[in-house]
Write an enzyme that holds these catalytic residues in place. Structure first.
Site, PDB file in Angstrom:
ATOM      1  N   HIS A  96       0.883  -1.294  -0.209  1.00 26.83           N
ATOM      2  CA  HIS A  96      -0.101   0.055   0.075  1.00 26.83           C
ATOM      3  C   HIS A  96       0.927   1.361  -0.213  1.00 26.83           C
ATOM      4  O   HIS A  96       1.454   1.674   1.045  1.00 26.83           O
ATOM      5  CB  HIS A  96      -0.796   0.126   1.137  1.00 26.83           C
ATOM      6  N   HIS A 106      -0.667  -6.825  -5.300  1.00 27.20           N
ATOM      7  CA  HIS A 106      -0.900  -8.065  -4.614  1.00 27.20           C
ATOM      8  C   HIS A 106      -0.155  -9.216  -5.453  1.00 27.20           C
ATOM      9  O   HIS A 106      -0.320  -9.143  -6.686  1.00 27.20           O
ATOM     10  CB  HIS A 106      -2.377  -8.445  -4.404  1.00 27.20           C
ATOM     11  N   HIS A 175     -20.947  -7.767  -5.145  1.00 26.35           N
ATOM     12  CA  HIS A 175     -21.770  -6.971  -4.616  1.00 26.35           C
ATOM     13  C   HIS A 175     -21.677  -5.335  -5.139  1.00 26.35           C
ATOM     14  O   HIS A 175     -22.453  -4.482  -4.984  1.00 26.35           O
ATOM     15  CB  HIS A 175     -21.877  -7.155  -3.175  1.00 26.35           C
ATOM     16  N   GLY A 257      -7.067 -22.254  11.350  1.00 25.50           N
ATOM     17  CA  GLY A 257      -6.475 -21.754  12.404  1.00 25.50           C
ATOM     18  C   GLY A 257      -5.137 -20.958  12.300  1.00 25.50           C
ATOM     19  O   GLY A 257      -4.063 -21.030  13.123  1.00 25.50           O
ATOM     20  N   GLY A 258      -4.936 -20.504  11.269  1.00 27.77           N
ATOM     21  CA  GLY A 258      -3.819 -19.442  11.037  1.00 27.77           C
ATOM     22  C   GLY A 258      -3.584 -18.543  11.739  1.00 27.77           C
ATOM     23  O   GLY A 258      -4.436 -17.918  12.592  1.00 27.77           O
ATOM     24  N   ARG A 259      -2.359 -17.787  11.672  1.00 26.22           N
ATOM     25  CA  ARG A 259      -2.121 -16.562  12.372  1.00 26.22           C
ATOM     26  C   ARG A 259      -2.753 -15.430  11.981  1.00 26.22           C
ATOM     27  O   ARG A 259      -2.387 -14.905  10.776  1.00 26.22           O
ATOM     28  CB  ARG A 259      -0.652 -16.367  12.362  1.00 26.22           C
TER      29      ARG A 259
END
Length: 299
Positions: A96, A106, A175, A257-259
């Protein structure tokens, strides 16, 4: 060296090379590194550069994680793998910049392997890169896509067209009825022939700097004011919406369950929403809408 370790070594080196290039381009800030471990298995290293001369925030993370059961986001389109153990490694980045005339970008390259009873039952590559300008320039977008096309050429005549189209379709906010940006490349489930597919992953990873850094150099000294900054913050809201609603990588990371800090490093440090905002007709801000539809940038 086994196939997974070869990919892993490439990805850690890629992270190092991109960090060095970004620090050189910024000229002020340096990446802070956060090493972490995952309780179920694996870990990674997250690197964040903040408040630089060029980049407001640049995050690039490497992860090598494993688990005993595929999360829903990974097994939904591969029901035969439900219940398999898995291991995945990848590099993901989002930059950014301060200047609204430099696009946000990205890139992600990853490798996934599933096993059952100690045997590999599936393995595939995924990834790509995409560009999100706020004040777009044709020459920047065309350069971005020329690099993408050139790196695809050794892998077949249809590779660029197919993976560009996949990118346009994937990075689409249903959307809002608009693309997230001007696209690039996106691919997943590439697992027919390891050497060929690994070579393509490396071409994408290595090509990212060639695609992005010339745009940074071209736009970093462009003058801007409060109007451009406010529009940049408003459009960053679309980035947040996509990542939290649609992005498979974000969903996979959170479901497995990642960080959370590493998964959500893609989000901008500052952002705003404004109810019912409509750009002034004929303005530079209104012009952006013309770029948020899939099109052939190379003529």
């Amino acid at each position: 060296m086994n196939e997974f370790d070869r990919v892993r070594d490439y990805l850690t080196d890629l992270q190092d090379r991109i960090c060095a290039a970004v620090e050189a381009a910024d000229g002020k800030a340096r990446f802070a590194e956060d090493l972490w471990k995952r309780e179920e298995g694996g870990g990674g290293r997250t690197r964040i550069l903040r408040d630089g001369a060029v980049f407001e925030q640049a995050g690039i993370g490497f992860s090598d994680v494993s688990g005993t059961r595929l999360p829903p986001s990974a097994s939904a389109h591969r029901p035969e793998l439900a219940g398999a153990t898995w291991r995945a490694c990848g590099v993901s980045l989002v930059f950014h910049p301060h200047n609204p005339y430099i696009p946000t970008t990205h890139m992600n390259v990853r490798y996934f392997r599933a096993e059952r009873d100690g045997e590999v039952v599936a393995a595939w590559f995924g990834g790509g890169f995409d560009l999100t300008p706020f004040y777009p320039f044709d020459e920047d977008v065309q350069h971005w896509h020329r690099v993408a096309q050139a790196l695809c050429e050794p892998f077949g005549e249809e590779r660029y067209a197919a993976h560009k189209r996949w990118c346009d379709e994937y990075f689409f906010l249903r959307h809002r009825n608009e693309t997230r940006g001007v696209g690039g490349l996106f691919f997943d489930d590439l697992g027919k022939e390891f050497e060929h597919d690994f070579a393509y992953q490396q071409a994408v990873g290595n090509g990212f700097l060639d695609a992005y850094m010339p745009i940074v150099q071209r736009r970093k000294d462009t003058a801007y004011g409060e109007r451009e900054r406010e529009f940049q913050l408003y459009r960053r809201g679309r980035y947040v919406e996509f990542n939290l609603v649609y992005d498979r990588g974000t969903l996979f990371g959170l479901q497995s369950g990642g960080r959370a800090e590493s998964i959500l490093m893609s989000l901008p440090p500052r952002v705003r929403w404004e109810y019912g905002f409509t750009p002034e007709p004929g303005s530079a801000e209104a012009r952006l809408a013309d770029y948020l539809i899939p099109r052939d940038w190379l003529g």
